[in-house]
Design a protein around this motif. Structure first.
Motif, PDB file in Angstrom:
ATOM      1  N   GLU A  32       0.822  -1.217   0.000  1.00 51.23           N
ATOM      2  CA  GLU A  32       0.000   0.000   0.000  1.00 51.23           C
ATOM      3  C   GLU A  32       0.850   1.259   0.000  1.00 51.23           C
ATOM      4  N   ARG A  33       1.990   1.214   0.642  1.00 54.30           N
ATOM      5  CA  ARG A  33       2.875   2.382   0.695  1.00 54.30           C
ATOM      6  C   ARG A  33       3.777   2.478  -0.525  1.00 54.30           C
ATOM      7  N   GLY A  34       3.661   1.512  -1.440  1.00 54.74           N
ATOM      8  CA  GLY A  34       4.447   1.555  -2.665  1.00 54.74           C
ATOM      9  C   GLY A  34       5.895   1.164  -2.480  1.00 54.74           C
ATOM     10  N   ARG A  35       6.189   0.468  -1.401  1.00 54.36           N
ATOM     11  CA  ARG A  35       7.569   0.061  -1.129  1.00 54.36           C
ATOM     12  C   ARG A  35       7.875  -1.342  -1.641  1.00 54.36           C
ATOM     13  N   LYS A  36       6.834  -2.119  -1.882  1.00 51.41           N
ATOM     14  CA  LYS A  36       6.999  -3.469  -2.429  1.00 51.41           C
ATOM     15  C   LYS A  36       6.210  -3.580  -3.715  1.00 51.41           C
ATOM     16  N   GLU A  37       6.808  -4.271  -4.673  1.00 50.29           N
ATOM     17  CA  GLU A  37       6.169  -4.522  -5.964  1.00 50.29           C
ATOM     18  C   GLU A  37       5.387  -5.827  -5.837  1.00 50.29           C
ATOM     19  N   ALA A  38       4.083  -5.749  -5.882  1.00 49.54           N
ATOM     20  CA  ALA A  38       3.241  -6.938  -5.723  1.00 49.54           C
ATOM     21  C   ALA A  38       3.188  -7.733  -7.023  1.00 49.54           C
ATOM     22  N   SER A  39       3.292  -9.049  -6.915  1.00 50.77           N
ATOM     23  CA  SER A  39       3.141  -9.913  -8.087  1.00 50.77           C
ATOM     24  C   SER A  39       1.686  -9.894  -8.534  1.00 50.77           C
ATOM     25  N   SER A  40       1.440 -10.390  -9.724  1.00 53.05           N
ATOM     26  CA  SER A  40       0.063 -10.440 -10.216  1.00 53.05           C
ATOM     27  C   SER A  40      -0.789 -11.356  -9.341  1.00 53.05           C
ATOM     28  N   GLU A  41      -0.189 -12.421  -8.816  1.00 56.02           N
ATOM     29  CA  GLU A  41      -0.928 -13.330  -7.934  1.00 56.02           C
ATOM     30  C   GLU A  41      -1.317 -12.636  -6.638  1.00 56.02           C
ATOM     31  N   LEU A  42      -0.380 -11.872  -6.089  1.00 51.52           N
ATOM     32  CA  LEU A  42      -0.661 -11.156  -4.845  1.00 51.52           C
ATOM     33  C   LEU A  42      -1.708 -10.068  -5.081  1.00 51.52           C
ATOM     34  N   LEU A  43      -1.586  -9.337  -6.179  1.00 53.15           N
ATOM     35  CA  LEU A  43      -2.597  -8.322  -6.498  1.00 53.15           C
ATOM     36  C   LEU A  43      -3.979  -8.946  -6.635  1.00 53.15           C
ATOM     37  N   SER A  44      -4.025 -10.096  -7.268  1.00 52.91           N
ATOM     38  CA  SER A  44      -5.297 -10.788  -7.428  1.00 52.91           C
ATOM     39  C   SER A  44      -5.878 -11.184  -6.073  1.00 52.91           C
ATOM     40  N   ALA A  45      -5.035 -11.665  -5.179  1.00 52.54           N
ATOM     41  CA  ALA A  45      -5.497 -12.059  -3.841  1.00 52.54           C
ATOM     42  C   ALA A  45      -5.999 -10.849  -3.055  1.00 52.54           C
ATOM     43  N   ILE A  46      -5.278  -9.740  -3.143  1.00 51.53           N
ATOM     44  CA  ILE A  46      -5.696  -8.528  -2.434  1.00 51.53           C
ATOM     45  C   ILE A  46      -7.013  -8.010  -3.003  1.00 51.53           C
ATOM     46  N   CYS A  47      -7.118  -7.994  -4.321  1.00 53.60           N
ATOM     47  CA  CYS A  47      -8.367  -7.556  -4.955  1.00 53.60           C
ATOM     48  C   CYS A  47      -9.527  -8.471  -4.567  1.00 53.60           C
ATOM     49  N   GLY A  48      -9.256  -9.774  -4.489  1.00 56.33           N
ATOM     50  CA  GLY A  48     -10.290 -10.713  -4.059  1.00 56.33           C
ATOM     51  C   GLY A  48     -10.759 -10.423  -2.644  1.00 56.33           C
ATOM     52  N   ALA A  49      -9.810 -10.137  -1.760  1.00 52.59           N
ATOM     53  CA  ALA A  49     -10.163  -9.819  -0.375  1.00 52.59           C
ATOM     54  C   ALA A  49     -10.947  -8.514  -0.286  1.00 52.59           C
ATOM     55  N   LEU A  50     -10.638  -7.586  -1.185  1.00 50.73           N
ATOM     56  CA  LEU A  50     -11.347  -6.303  -1.210  1.00 50.73           C
ATOM     57  C   LEU A  50     -12.647  -6.372  -2.010  1.00 50.73           C
ATOM     58  N   GLU A  51     -12.839  -7.485  -2.725  1.00 49.80           N
ATOM     59  CA  GLU A  51     -13.987  -7.645  -3.612  1.00 49.80           C
ATOM     60  C   GLU A  51     -14.044  -6.523  -4.653  1.00 49.80           C
TER      61      GLU A  51
END
Length: 111
Positions: free
Chosen positions: A42-61
């Motif tokens: 969230e703070r832009g310090r880590k580059e999220a993989s596409s899998e991680l982005l998908s998981a976060i988006c899923g949790a956020l619906e």
């Protein structure tokens, strides 16, 4: 200074989470990622993989396509607001303070 895509995506994710009134803990549990790592994304310090982005988006619906679209629109606004460089750097969007060495390609003949 150039804004990085990971920073913009992090902002979009944080805004989505906060607009839902959810905590980092709730989203990290739903995405099955550590709270600390989600915070870094969230703070832009880590580059999220596409899998991680998908998981976060899923949790956020929130659809991943929506996050990427919002990030793209935000990047466009930032690019339009940024001053244009002059001189040799104006022909490309490369930060001249970054130096990368790209080795020459070597062809090998097989006998």
């Amino acid at each position: 200074m150039t804004t990085l895509l990971r920073e913009v995506i992090g902002d979009v994710l944080r805004q989505a989470r906060q607009s839902q009134g959810r905590t980092l803990r709730e989203v990290s549990d739903g995405a099955r990622v550590s709270l600390g790592y989600l915070s870094e994304v969230e703070r832009g310090r880590k580059e999220a993989s596409s899998e991680l982005l998908s998981a976060i988006c899923g949790a956020l619906e929130v659809p991943l396509s929506r996050v990427l679209s919002d990030a793209g629109e935000s990047m466009e606004r930032l690019e339009q607001a940024a001053p244009r460089p002059v001189g040799p750097a104006s022909t490309s969007n490369i930060d001249l303070s970054t130096r990368v060495v790209i080795p020459h390609t070597v062809s090998m003949a097989v006998a």
